[in-house]
Design an enzyme around this catalytic site. Structure first.
Site, PDB file in Angstrom:
ATOM      1  N   TYR A 106       0.838  -1.213   0.000  1.00  0.00           N
ATOM      2  CA  TYR A 106       0.000   0.000   0.000  1.00  0.00           C
ATOM      3  C   TYR A 106       0.866   1.254   0.000  1.00  0.00           C
ATOM      4  O   TYR A 106       0.431   2.307  -0.478  1.00  0.00           O
ATOM      5  CB  TYR A 106      -1.021  -0.045   1.143  1.00  0.00           C
ATOM      6  CG  TYR A 106      -1.960  -1.207   0.910  1.00  0.00           C
ATOM      7  CD1 TYR A 106      -2.762  -1.237  -0.241  1.00  0.00           C
ATOM      8  CD2 TYR A 106      -1.982  -2.317   1.745  1.00  0.00           C
ATOM      9  CE1 TYR A 106      -3.558  -2.324  -0.533  1.00  0.00           C
ATOM     10  CE2 TYR A 106      -2.791  -3.409   1.455  1.00  0.00           C
ATOM     11  CZ  TYR A 106      -3.570  -3.413   0.321  1.00  0.00           C
ATOM     12  OH  TYR A 106      -4.348  -4.488   0.003  1.00  0.00           O
TER      13      TYR A 106
ATOM     14  N   ARG B 129       9.523 -18.296  -8.608  1.00  0.00           N
ATOM     15  CA  ARG B 129      10.925 -18.230  -8.147  1.00  0.00           C
ATOM     16  C   ARG B 129      11.724 -19.466  -8.556  1.00  0.00           C
ATOM     17  O   ARG B 129      12.504 -19.992  -7.763  1.00  0.00           O
ATOM     18  CB  ARG B 129      10.997 -18.150  -6.614  1.00  0.00           C
ATOM     19  CG  ARG B 129      10.179 -17.089  -5.936  1.00  0.00           C
ATOM     20  CD  ARG B 129      10.512 -17.133  -4.447  1.00  0.00           C
ATOM     21  NE  ARG B 129       9.666 -16.302  -3.648  1.00  0.00           N
ATOM     22  CZ  ARG B 129       8.691 -16.755  -2.868  1.00  0.00           C
ATOM     23  NH1 ARG B 129       8.431 -18.047  -2.795  1.00  0.00           N
ATOM     24  NH2 ARG B 129       7.983 -15.925  -2.150  1.00  0.00           N
TER      25      ARG B 129
ATOM     26  N   PHE C  31       0.795  -9.980  -8.800  1.00  0.00           N
ATOM     27  CA  PHE C  31       1.418  -8.735  -8.350  1.00  0.00           C
ATOM     28  C   PHE C  31       1.984  -7.875  -9.479  1.00  0.00           C
ATOM     29  O   PHE C  31       2.185  -6.678  -9.290  1.00  0.00           O
ATOM     30  CB  PHE C  31       2.380  -8.950  -7.187  1.00  0.00           C
ATOM     31  CG  PHE C  31       3.658  -9.692  -7.442  1.00  0.00           C
ATOM     32  CD1 PHE C  31       4.661  -9.145  -8.206  1.00  0.00           C
ATOM     33  CD2 PHE C  31       3.883 -10.919  -6.825  1.00  0.00           C
ATOM     34  CE1 PHE C  31       5.853  -9.815  -8.386  1.00  0.00           C
ATOM     35  CE2 PHE C  31       5.066 -11.605  -6.999  1.00  0.00           C
ATOM     36  CZ  PHE C  31       6.056 -11.045  -7.792  1.00  0.00           C
TER      37      PHE C  31
END
Ligand code: HAS
Length: 560
Positions: free
Chosen positions: A222, A436, A373
């Site tokens: 945020y 990853r 994301f």
């Protein structure tokens, strides 16, 4: 508004340094898609290991760029709205701490001594310079908050009955969230990781470190988002040619972020066995709470854009969408904002899926997660940052934007690339493709027994999207530095477009003061985190020794 030369110099440096570093950050983003699509079957390329590249990609793009920009944009916003410049010594102090921290962390990463990714989870161990560098970067970004608080209090004394400008409220809220959440990561770094990395302690409590990291880590997202939201509320309606539908809605949304941004970190730890179900359930519910300010934002912005479209003569329920200034190069900021918002619709939906305890177990640690994301931090956040960096530099320096038409098209290229990339990642994630992971070594290597042909289309899509995004970002870098190299054509100044409010509700004191919100924030954090920390303290097993990315045995055993 005229500002001093020193003010301009500091802002220019804070904008230009991270944009220059983006060359490294973006290059390693492209490399990720290349490794993962199985184009390369190597552990590294050009003397840089896969995990070293992934760490550089995450740290530069998600930590360095965002922090430098938030500070620069905060200085610009506070100065513009309060008509006072911050203290120059403190501005320099914050700037140098951030630069020294970045150089220390960059050295450790480039030297291959900190391939621990941006989450730096132990037991992976980095060189102390990496931890101390990131800590200095954070401390440097704290400095402005204290000066802005002084400026705000002084302004409040001079204007007791005037509504605090929305952008000022947003900037202060953002840096308060940042200050509180980074206290946990400062503790993690200074008390747990640095002594362990130096060999002063033998083991580290991995679960405690992860819990402290995520106390910081979700609020961090945020901290990335709020500068973009401030631009969407206070600048977007103006550049769209309309008005902000409701000023009060913006205030409510921003104060709700103060309450909900921090006590939700455990939703990153749904799979951690040390934390009890009740804590996970409670923080999961609060995670749904943190979507409310974004829903408020979605409806308020859509109404503001609808109003802008109607002023241009749109007809019907959705006709306004066709009337917005998508390719108007005199309002190029609009393109950056609208493209970010379109991506955020998908970023938000995938986030809500992640928040569900049961669905999370399907997507956790899969390629779905970077799919989510990238449509948030590399969507509205990244596009707002680069668009506003260009705008602030150009208006403050008095130089015209280099290749402005192209600058207006770049966000659309980015959206196309990002949608293809994120679709590939999300689809792959649902088919079990891990995040990853250097897939080219095994799963995407046809010569390997583990080869997964069903991941070929998903990783190829991600590669295609990655190439388009890489080209768009490189073109932006050319435009940004092309603008810097241009000759000045007018006396530059600090000039931020200001949206008028369609409903400029009268001042509601509750949404113009911080105290009640700060007290509630602390209470909610304590309720959410005391049980989590008790769980971690009670349920963690023995501490972990030091590991590096290239060896599955502890470092001590390797050195023996
Ligand atoms: Fe997230 C993981 C849940 C938002 C970033 N998130 C991550 C990670 C990152 C990240 C980096 O619950 C990975 C961390 C790691 O490395 O492990 N996230 C959420 C939820 C939200 C959310 C509920 N995330 C963000 C934002 C980020 C970000 C913002 C960066 C800036 N996320 C999770 C969860 C995980 C997670 C779990 C952990 C998963 C795991 O297992 O590891 C919410 O805040 C989202 C609310 C958003 C909305 C959308 C509002 C839409 C708007 C656009 C309107 C459009 C208009 C235009 C008006 C409700 C405002 C219309 C005009 C036209 C012309 C069409």
């Amino acid at each position: 508004m005229q500002v001093t030369k020193t003010f301009k110099r500091i802002i220019f440096l804070e904008l230009a340094i991270p944009v220059a570093l983006l060359i490294i950050g973006i290059y390693h983003g492209l490399m990720q898609t290349i490794y993962r699509a199985g184009v390369l079957h190597e552990a590294g390329f050009a003397k840089l290991n896969y995990y070293q590249g992934l760490t550089l990609h995450g740290v530069i793009n998600a930590i360095v760029l965002t922090t430098f920009f938030a500070v620069a944009f905060g200085h610009a916003t506070m100065t513009f709205y309060l008509k006072k410049e911050p203290n120059k010594r403190l501005m320099w102090l914050g700037f140098w701490l951030m630069v020294i921290g970045t150089v220390m962390a960059a050295w450790a990463m480039l030297a291959g001594k900190a391939s621990v990714l941006y989450t730096f989870y132990p037991p992976l161990k980095a060189h102390p310079a990496f931890y101390l560098g990131t800590a200095l970067l954070i401390v440097g970004s704290w400095v402005p908050l204290f000066d802005w608080a002084r400026m705000y209090n002084q302004w409040k004394r001079e204007n007791p009955e005037v509504k605090t400008p929305l952008a000022v409220i947003g900037t202060l809220i953002n840096f308060i969230i940042w200050f509180v959440c980074t206290l946990a990561v400062a503790y993690e770094v200074l008390v747990l990781l640095v002594p362990w990395s130096l060999g002063w302690t033998d083991t580290v409590n991995v679960n405690l470190a992860r819990t402290l990291f995520w106390f910081f880590g979700h609020a961090l997202v945020y901290f990335w988002l709020l500068p973009a939201y401030i631009m969407f509320y206070t600048i977007l309606p103006k550049v769209a040619g309309g008005k902000l539908y409701s000023d009060l809605a913006g205030r409510i949304a921003l104060f709700l972020f103060l309450l909900f941004s921090i006590p939700v970190g455990v939703h990153h730890q749904y799979s951690d066995p040390t934390i009890a179900q009740g804590v996970k359930f409670f923080q999961g519910m609060l995670t749904y709470g943190v979507t409310i300010p974004s829903f408020i934002t979605a409806f308020t912005l859509a109404a503001s854009l609808e109003y802008a479209g109607k002023l241009r003569g749109s007809k019907g329920l959705f006709g306004w969408m066709k009337k917005l200034p998508y390719f108007d190069e005199t309002r190029y900021l609009f393109a950056y904002f609208i493209c970010g918002l379109i991506l955020f619709i998908f970023g938000g939906v995938t986030g809500i899926i992640n928040a569900s305890y049961s669905l999370n177990s399907v997507v956790h640690n899969t390629a779905w997660m970077p799919g989510h994301f990238h449509m948030t931090v590399a969507g509205p956040v990244f596009l707002a940052i680069i668009g506003m960096s260009l705008y602030l530099y150009s208006t403050m320096s008095g130089k015209k934007v280099f290749m402005r038409k192209l600058a207006t098209i770049i966000p659309y290229m980015w959206v196309i690339g990002m949608l293809i990339f994120s679709f590939g990642m999300s689809w792959g994630g649902l088919r079990g493709e891990p995040r990853r992971t250097n897939l080219g070594l095994t799963y995407l290597n046809p010569k390997n027994d583990l080869f997964r042909p069903d991941w070929v289309p998903t990783t190829t899509l991600a590669l295609l999207g990655g190439i388009i995004m890489f080209i768009a970002a490189m073109l932006f870098i050319v435009i940004f530095f092309g603008t810097i190299l241009r000759k000045k054509t007018e006396e530059g100044g600090l000039d931020i477009p200001v949206s008028e409010a369609y409903h400029d509700e009268k001042r509601v004191p509750l949404f113009d003061k911080f105290k009640p919100w700060l007290i509630t924030m602390i209470i909610v954090i304590l309720i959410a985190y005391i049980p989590a920390l008790i769980n971690v303290n009670k349920n963690s097993g023995p501490g972990a020794p030091r590991f590096t990315i290239d060896n599955p045995t502890p470092q001590e055993s390797v050195n023996k």
